[in-house]
Scaffold this motif. Structure first.
Motif, PDB file in Angstrom:
ATOM      1  N   VAL A 589     -55.835 -59.327 -28.883  1.00  0.00           N
ATOM      2  CA  VAL A 589     -54.510 -59.003 -27.928  1.00  0.00           C
ATOM      3  C   VAL A 589     -53.435 -58.721 -29.165  1.00  0.00           C
ATOM      4  O   VAL A 589     -52.963 -59.448 -29.686  1.00  0.00           O
ATOM      5  N   LEU A 590     -53.036 -57.479 -29.157  1.00  0.00           N
ATOM      6  CA  LEU A 590     -51.972 -57.145 -29.869  1.00  0.00           C
ATOM      7  C   LEU A 590     -50.681 -57.378 -29.440  1.00  0.00           C
ATOM      8  O   LEU A 590     -50.687 -57.802 -28.279  1.00  0.00           O
ATOM      9  N   PRO A 591     -49.623 -57.572 -30.345  1.00  0.00           N
ATOM     10  CA  PRO A 591     -48.327 -58.054 -29.850  1.00  0.00           C
ATOM     11  C   PRO A 591     -47.852 -56.969 -28.922  1.00  0.00           C
ATOM     12  O   PRO A 591     -47.047 -57.547 -28.126  1.00  0.00           O
ATOM     13  N   SER A 592     -48.137 -55.799 -29.028  1.00  0.00           N
ATOM     14  CA  SER A 592     -47.476 -54.624 -27.809  1.00  0.00           C
ATOM     15  C   SER A 592     -48.040 -54.972 -26.628  1.00  0.00           C
ATOM     16  O   SER A 592     -47.668 -54.467 -25.547  1.00  0.00           O
ATOM     17  N   ALA A 593     -49.154 -55.719 -26.583  1.00  0.00           N
ATOM     18  CA  ALA A 593     -50.023 -55.760 -25.259  1.00  0.00           C
ATOM     19  C   ALA A 593     -49.674 -56.829 -24.565  1.00  0.00           C
ATOM     20  O   ALA A 593     -50.337 -57.352 -23.530  1.00  0.00           O
ATOM     21  N   THR A 594     -48.953 -58.108 -25.057  1.00  0.00           N
ATOM     22  CA  THR A 594     -48.856 -59.414 -24.582  1.00  0.00           C
ATOM     23  C   THR A 594     -47.852 -59.263 -23.462  1.00  0.00           C
ATOM     24  O   THR A 594     -47.136 -58.288 -23.309  1.00  0.00           O
ATOM     25  N   THR A 595     -47.983 -60.336 -22.522  1.00  0.00           N
ATOM     26  CA  THR A 595     -47.357 -60.033 -21.112  1.00  0.00           C
ATOM     27  C   THR A 595     -45.753 -60.857 -21.486  1.00  0.00           C
ATOM     28  O   THR A 595     -45.095 -60.761 -20.679  1.00  0.00           O
ATOM     29  N   VAL A 751     -43.656 -74.746 -20.533  1.00  0.00           N
ATOM     30  CA  VAL A 751     -45.235 -74.471 -20.529  1.00  0.00           C
ATOM     31  C   VAL A 751     -46.010 -75.604 -21.039  1.00  0.00           C
ATOM     32  O   VAL A 751     -45.648 -75.661 -22.188  1.00  0.00           O
ATOM     33  N   LEU A 752     -47.072 -75.860 -20.419  1.00  0.00           N
ATOM     34  CA  LEU A 752     -48.023 -76.902 -20.945  1.00  0.00           C
ATOM     35  C   LEU A 752     -49.429 -76.198 -21.416  1.00  0.00           C
ATOM     36  O   LEU A 752     -49.685 -75.349 -20.604  1.00  0.00           O
ATOM     37  N   TYR A 753     -49.766 -76.492 -22.577  1.00  0.00           N
ATOM     38  CA  TYR A 753     -51.289 -75.663 -22.785  1.00  0.00           C
ATOM     39  C   TYR A 753     -51.947 -76.675 -23.857  1.00  0.00           C
ATOM     40  O   TYR A 753     -51.298 -77.378 -24.579  1.00  0.00           O
ATOM     41  N   SER A 754     -53.284 -76.459 -23.975  1.00  0.00           N
ATOM     42  CA  SER A 754     -54.062 -77.287 -24.814  1.00  0.00           C
ATOM     43  C   SER A 754     -54.899 -76.375 -25.839  1.00  0.00           C
ATOM     44  O   SER A 754     -54.748 -74.946 -25.488  1.00  0.00           O
ATOM     45  N   SER A 755     -55.574 -76.932 -26.610  1.00  0.00           N
ATOM     46  CA  SER A 755     -56.512 -76.030 -27.306  1.00  0.00           C
ATOM     47  C   SER A 755     -57.608 -75.215 -26.575  1.00  0.00           C
ATOM     48  O   SER A 755     -58.295 -74.430 -27.049  1.00  0.00           O
ATOM     49  N   TYR A 756     -58.024 -75.723 -25.367  1.00  0.00           N
ATOM     50  CA  TYR A 756     -58.810 -75.300 -24.375  1.00  0.00           C
ATOM     51  C   TYR A 756     -58.272 -74.104 -23.595  1.00  0.00           C
ATOM     52  O   TYR A 756     -59.030 -73.574 -22.832  1.00  0.00           O
ATOM     53  N   ASP A 757     -57.101 -73.777 -23.682  1.00  0.00           N
ATOM     54  CA  ASP A 757     -56.517 -72.411 -23.099  1.00  0.00           C
ATOM     55  C   ASP A 757     -56.163 -71.356 -24.245  1.00  0.00           C
ATOM     56  O   ASP A 757     -55.226 -70.608 -24.002  1.00  0.00           O
ATOM     57  N   ALA A 758     -56.962 -71.359 -25.017  1.00  0.00           N
ATOM     58  CA  ALA A 758     -56.830 -70.534 -26.034  1.00  0.00           C
ATOM     59  C   ALA A 758     -56.754 -68.905 -25.539  1.00  0.00           C
ATOM     60  O   ALA A 758     -55.915 -68.166 -26.041  1.00  0.00           O
ATOM     61  N   GLN A 759     -57.872 -68.632 -24.581  1.00  0.00           N
ATOM     62  CA  GLN A 759     -57.899 -67.084 -24.203  1.00  0.00           C
ATOM     63  C   GLN A 759     -56.584 -67.015 -23.401  1.00  0.00           C
ATOM     64  O   GLN A 759     -56.114 -65.917 -23.289  1.00  0.00           O
ATOM     65  N   ARG A 760     -56.152 -67.752 -22.511  1.00  0.00           N
ATOM     66  CA  ARG A 760     -55.129 -67.631 -21.675  1.00  0.00           C
ATOM     67  C   ARG A 760     -53.857 -67.485 -22.612  1.00  0.00           C
ATOM     68  O   ARG A 760     -52.881 -66.686 -22.140  1.00  0.00           O
ATOM     69  N   LEU A 761     -53.776 -68.428 -23.526  1.00  0.00           N
ATOM     70  CA  LEU A 761     -52.454 -68.171 -24.489  1.00  0.00           C
ATOM     71  C   LEU A 761     -52.458 -66.960 -25.340  1.00  0.00           C
ATOM     72  O   LEU A 761     -51.376 -66.436 -25.329  1.00  0.00           O
ATOM     73  N   ALA A 762     -53.768 -66.558 -25.734  1.00  0.00           N
ATOM     74  CA  ALA A 762     -53.840 -65.159 -26.417  1.00  0.00           C
ATOM     75  C   ALA A 762     -53.349 -64.170 -25.469  1.00  0.00           C
ATOM     76  O   ALA A 762     -52.678 -63.121 -26.060  1.00  0.00           O
ATOM     77  N   ALA A 763     -53.696 -64.155 -24.426  1.00  0.00           N
ATOM     78  CA  ALA A 763     -53.245 -62.905 -23.551  1.00  0.00           C
ATOM     79  C   ALA A 763     -51.785 -62.965 -23.068  1.00  0.00           C
ATOM     80  O   ALA A 763     -51.258 -61.787 -22.948  1.00  0.00           O
ATOM     81  N   ILE A 764     -51.322 -64.081 -23.246  1.00  0.00           N
ATOM     82  CA  ILE A 764     -49.690 -63.901 -22.840  1.00  0.00           C
ATOM     83  C   ILE A 764     -48.847 -63.779 -24.123  1.00  0.00           C
ATOM     84  O   ILE A 764     -47.750 -63.132 -24.190  1.00  0.00           O
ATOM     85  N   VAL A 765     -49.231 -64.497 -25.167  1.00  0.00           N
ATOM     86  CA  VAL A 765     -48.216 -64.304 -26.403  1.00  0.00           C
ATOM     87  C   VAL A 765     -49.040 -63.618 -27.515  1.00  0.00           C
ATOM     88  O   VAL A 765     -48.388 -63.122 -28.489  1.00  0.00           O
ATOM     89  N   GLY A 766     -50.388 -63.025 -27.467  1.00  0.00           N
ATOM     90  CA  GLY A 766     -50.900 -62.443 -28.481  1.00  0.00           C
ATOM     91  C   GLY A 766     -51.980 -63.205 -29.339  1.00  0.00           C
ATOM     92  O   GLY A 766     -51.831 -64.513 -29.460  1.00  0.00           O
ATOM     93  N   SER A 767     -52.904 -62.633 -29.899  1.00  0.00           N
ATOM     94  CA  SER A 767     -54.139 -63.411 -30.637  1.00  0.00           C
ATOM     95  C   SER A 767     -53.594 -63.873 -31.897  1.00  0.00           C
ATOM     96  O   SER A 767     -53.858 -65.212 -31.861  1.00  0.00           O
ATOM     97  N   GLN A 768     -52.815 -63.475 -32.526  1.00  0.00           N
ATOM     98  CA  GLN A 768     -52.328 -63.876 -33.830  1.00  0.00           C
ATOM     99  C   GLN A 768     -51.351 -65.041 -33.825  1.00  0.00           C
ATOM    100  O   GLN A 768     -51.309 -65.937 -34.205  1.00  0.00           O
ATOM    101  N   ARG A 769     -50.386 -64.833 -32.872  1.00  0.00           N
ATOM    102  CA  ARG A 769     -49.336 -65.980 -32.450  1.00  0.00           C
ATOM    103  C   ARG A 769     -50.228 -67.026 -31.778  1.00  0.00           C
ATOM    104  O   ARG A 769     -49.746 -68.267 -32.018  1.00  0.00           O
TER     105      ARG A 769
END
Length: 788
Positions: A589-595, A751-769
């Protein structure tokens, strides 16, 4: 049963004395023809043969002998001969319904030739007697057709009107005639079996070494591949067999060395190749190319398909499992075209294979050759081969329309079309809602919930070259379309129709996840179980790998979703052991495609990482973290009008009970809340009478409510759909605020997140971040959006 087999137009029939046809109870009529003197002896012999043929007592004996002599060959083709018997009954009914001109054109019908024989035998009888005989024969045909129609209705389990039944008989007659005329030759069958992926996948057995690998805990090795449209793909291929360890098997006389399936290899994208050369039926290619005066036989796959369709079809046509989590409302129709084209091509090839072998057996039987030593393995334990799981009835309508557009030519027809649109079409209430619609809904919501949104349905489809028969019985259908709920209600009583599924398509998996994921798992648990009944199946025609219980290794799974779901990924990896390999699309997920970039309001967003050792314990750790560190902050009067977004209904119930116990002033809004109570809670929350509001993800998914008066928002867990995050954050704008909070700029987002929410987190803030946030030493990360 092709046209023009024997005889000419009505009224000029020749007498075929060698045929054993009954007179249908018309009595023994004397032949009073005028004989020529030169042919007295020949005519006398013919008249004696006719008298013997007309007598019912002498006729029954040769018929019994013929049926007994061919009983063994009929047992070889038992499953499909029952279907063909229904087509024969359609021939009789069609003769009664059609006009004299149509009857004169249908010169190949056996029933017409039988009536012709009886008329020539009684030419000396008066015209009135001939008319009476025809009327008696027609009445008997009508009675027999009524019995056949009742038997067909019992087989299909469908109540139809008389007009629909007559249409079915006429179309089935045309279908059977087409099947008998367009049977492939021996040379075409041999050429197709050596290059076609269908034959390479389903017409060979599995070696013991490959079976051991597929049943091992880790049967696959992974490799990566990049294509232009799909992007990064993770390829799962069976572990290579060590040929030194494999014991060579002796080749018997008449056997070929290439009798085992070949494990999957890295996919290769073909370019500049006509779609027909892929192994796609020319009929489907012609209907796929809608341009006038175009030759579909020379059109390449790149010209007929979009880049995404071309790459997906190349993978699906090799019978690989596919998991594609990047579907959206814009490319939904493209993906639907791919799996409908692949499913139809698979069904037509299976059908042609059976018809080809049926024709061989029939030819050997007519030539007097023994069929005891002939073995054709071309079927499964039951007839249904393709299962398409769709969430809503409007999705089923789109699938059926796509199947019809790809399969049917200009003169093709859909049987039971009116009934289908009556039950699956848009309801009147939906039309009224469209006219009275005031609130704005997002485009993806309109694409999903336009039309009939009932989530309980199932329908069987029988495929022929010129017809698409809807509402076919499940054991007489080729393609099954069902929702998880509709299939589960049937699985309680019968699950045999799932024992021979060869292609499984799960469309819009994200919507199925919002409904009830347990229904989908329940369907997978009932795939390829041992059937409880035989269902008129000839076990001599069933493939050996199906009898041995290896069907799960031959089944192809196609899973399409708009979001990356861990549940869908687990289903793809654990419930699929396809020896052709599996392909999972995983793009960064690129930074330009983040929600998070779509949040327009100036809002500080604090992301809190929850420490948890395992996925099973993450729900408890999240609850304790929220109740001890986050929730006490919102007891302050300044933190009123707080919306708590909860994706899981179980977490919602748990948190609701805790708030009741601690006597918090809160409201609750879930998918089960009545409309009246929901409107009351929303009004009190807007006025500040309810300081907290529990809001579930499923309610937002199905209703997309514009919640007004939100001053603070807490995401108990990251949303499943990444576009929900900016939608809810943008509700904190001044236009949706209570007048007393407008312009103060004190809104917050937690926002609360854990290491098992990696896919959801990447879709919102980007994979690298997201990778940095999951591996950082700091537990809290702050984002600030909007501003001037």
């Amino acid at each position: 049963m092709g046209r023009g087999r024997r005889g000419s137009k009505r009224g000029n029939f020749k007498n075929h004395g060698s045929r054993n046809s009954s007179s249908r109870g018309r009595g023994n009529f004397k032949n009073k023809r005028k004989f020529n003197r030169d042919e007295d002896k020949k005519k006398d012999a013919e008249s004696d043969n006719k008298r013997q043929k007309i007598q019912p007592e002498k006729e029954s004996e040769p018929l019994i002998e013929e049926s007994s002599s061919s009983s063994e060959s009929e047992e070889e083709v038992k499953p499909y001969t029952q279907l063909l018997s229904m087509f024969k009954s359609g021939n009789r009914a069609q003769q009664v319904l059609t006009s004299d001109e149509e009857e004169s054109e249908d010169v190949g019908s056996e029933n017409e030739s039988e009536e012709a024989d009886s008329r020539n035998e009684g030419d000396s009888v008066s015209e009135l007697g001939d008319e009476e005989m025809e009327e008696e024969g027609d009445e008997e045909v009508d009675l027999e057709d009524e019995d056949d129609e009742e038997e067909e209705r019992d087989l299909l389990g469908v109540e139809e009107t008389d007009e629909v039944q007559e249409d079915n008989e006429e179309l089935d007659d045309e279908e059977h005639e087409d099947e008998s005329e367009e049977e492939p030759s021996d040379d075409e069958e041999e050429i197709a079996s050596s290059t076609d992926p269908y034959h390479l996948h389903y017409e060979r057995e599995m070696s013991e070494s490959l079976l051991e690998i597929l049943t091992s805990p880790k049967p696959y090795e992974t490799q990566e591949l990049n294509w232009k449209a799909l992007g990064r793909m993770v390829i799962h291929l069976p572990i290579k067999v060590d040929k030194k360890m494999e014991k060579p098997k002796l080749v018997l006389l008449g056997e070929t060395t290439e009798k085992y399936v070949i494990p999957g290899t890295l996919p290769i994208l073909k370019t500049g190749v006509p779609l027909v050369d892929y192994g796609v039926k020319s009929q489907l290619c012609a209907n796929l190319d809608k341009r006038p005066l175009s030759d579909s036989s020379i059109q390449t796959a790149e010209e007929l398909l979009s880049p995404l369709q071309h790459e997906l079809f190349s993978l699906a046509h090799d019978y690989r499992d596919i998991y594609y989590p990047e579907m959206n409302h814009l490319n939904n129709d493209e993906i639907r075209t791919v799996y409908c084209l692949h499913s139809l091509n698979h069904v037509l090839k299976s059908r042609d294979k059976v018809l080809f072998h049926n024709a061989k057996l029939k030819k050997d039987k007519e030539n007097g050759q023994s069929t005891d030593d002939v073995e054709f393995r071309d079927q499964g334990l039951v007839r249904p081969r393709v299962l398409i799981i769709a969430p809503l009835r409007n999705s089923a309508v789109k699938i059926v329309e796509k199947l019809a557009s790809l399969l049917l030519p200009v003169k093709g027809q859909i049987i039971n079309k009116d009934r289908f649109y009556k039950e699956f079409g848009e309801e009147k209430d939906e039309e009224d809602k469209k006219e009275n619609k005031k609130s704005y809904k997002p485009e993806d919501y309109e694409a999903v919930f336009t039309g009939n949104t009932d989530d309980s349905f199932r329908i069987g489809i029988s495929v022929a070259k010129r017809t698409l028969k809807l509402y076919a019985g499940f054991y007489k259908a080729d393609i099954l379309i069902a929702s998880p709920l509709g299939a589960r209600t049937l699985l309680a009583d019968d699950f045999d129709f799932l024992c021979s599924i060869e292609v499984l398509v799960i469309d819009q998996t994200d919507i199925l996840y919002m409904q009830n994921w347990d229904h989908v798992l329940h369907i997978f648990q009932h795939l390829h179980l041992q059937p409880r009944e035989q269902h008129d199946t000839d076990l001599g025609r069933v493939r050996l790998w199906a009898l041995n219980g290896y069907s799960p290794h031959y089944r192809q799974n196609l899973i399409f979703s708009s979001v990356a779901l861990p549940e869908a990924a687990a289903l793809f990896s654990r419930r699929g052991t396809n020896f052709s390999g599996k392909v999972r699309v995983e793009n960064v997920v690129l930074p330009s495609a983040t929600t998070v970039c779509r949040v327009l309001v100036q809002l500080p967003q604090a992301f809190h990482r929850i420490p948890t050792p395992s996925a099973t314990q993450s729900a408890d750790d999240r609850f304790h973290f929220f109740t001890k560190k986050i929730l006490p902050q919102y007891r302050d009067l300044l933190m009123s009008n707080t919306l708590i977004y909860i994706p899981s209904y179980y977490d919602y119930v748990r948190l609701r009970n805790h708030l009741h116990k601690e006597e918090y002033n809160f409201g609750q809004a879930c998918e089960y809340t009545p409309d009246g109570k929901l409107a009351q809670v929303r009004n009190r929350f807007f006025l500040g009478k309810k300081r907290l509001l529990l809001y579930t993800e499923r309610l937002h998914f199905y209703r997309r409510l514009t919640m007004k008066g939100i001053h603070h928002i807490v995401f108990y867990q990251l949303p499943t759909f990444p576009n929900f995050y900016p939608e809810l954050c943008n509700l904190l704008q001044d236009a949706f605020q209570n007048p007393k909070y407008r312009g103060d700029g004190s809104q917050t987002c937690t926002v609360l997140y854990s290491s098992y929410d990696a896919q959801r987190l990447a879709a919102i803030v980007g994979s690298q971040r997201a990778a940095e946030m999951l591996t950082s030493d700091r537990p809290v990360h702050l984002f600030v959006s909007g501003g001037s």
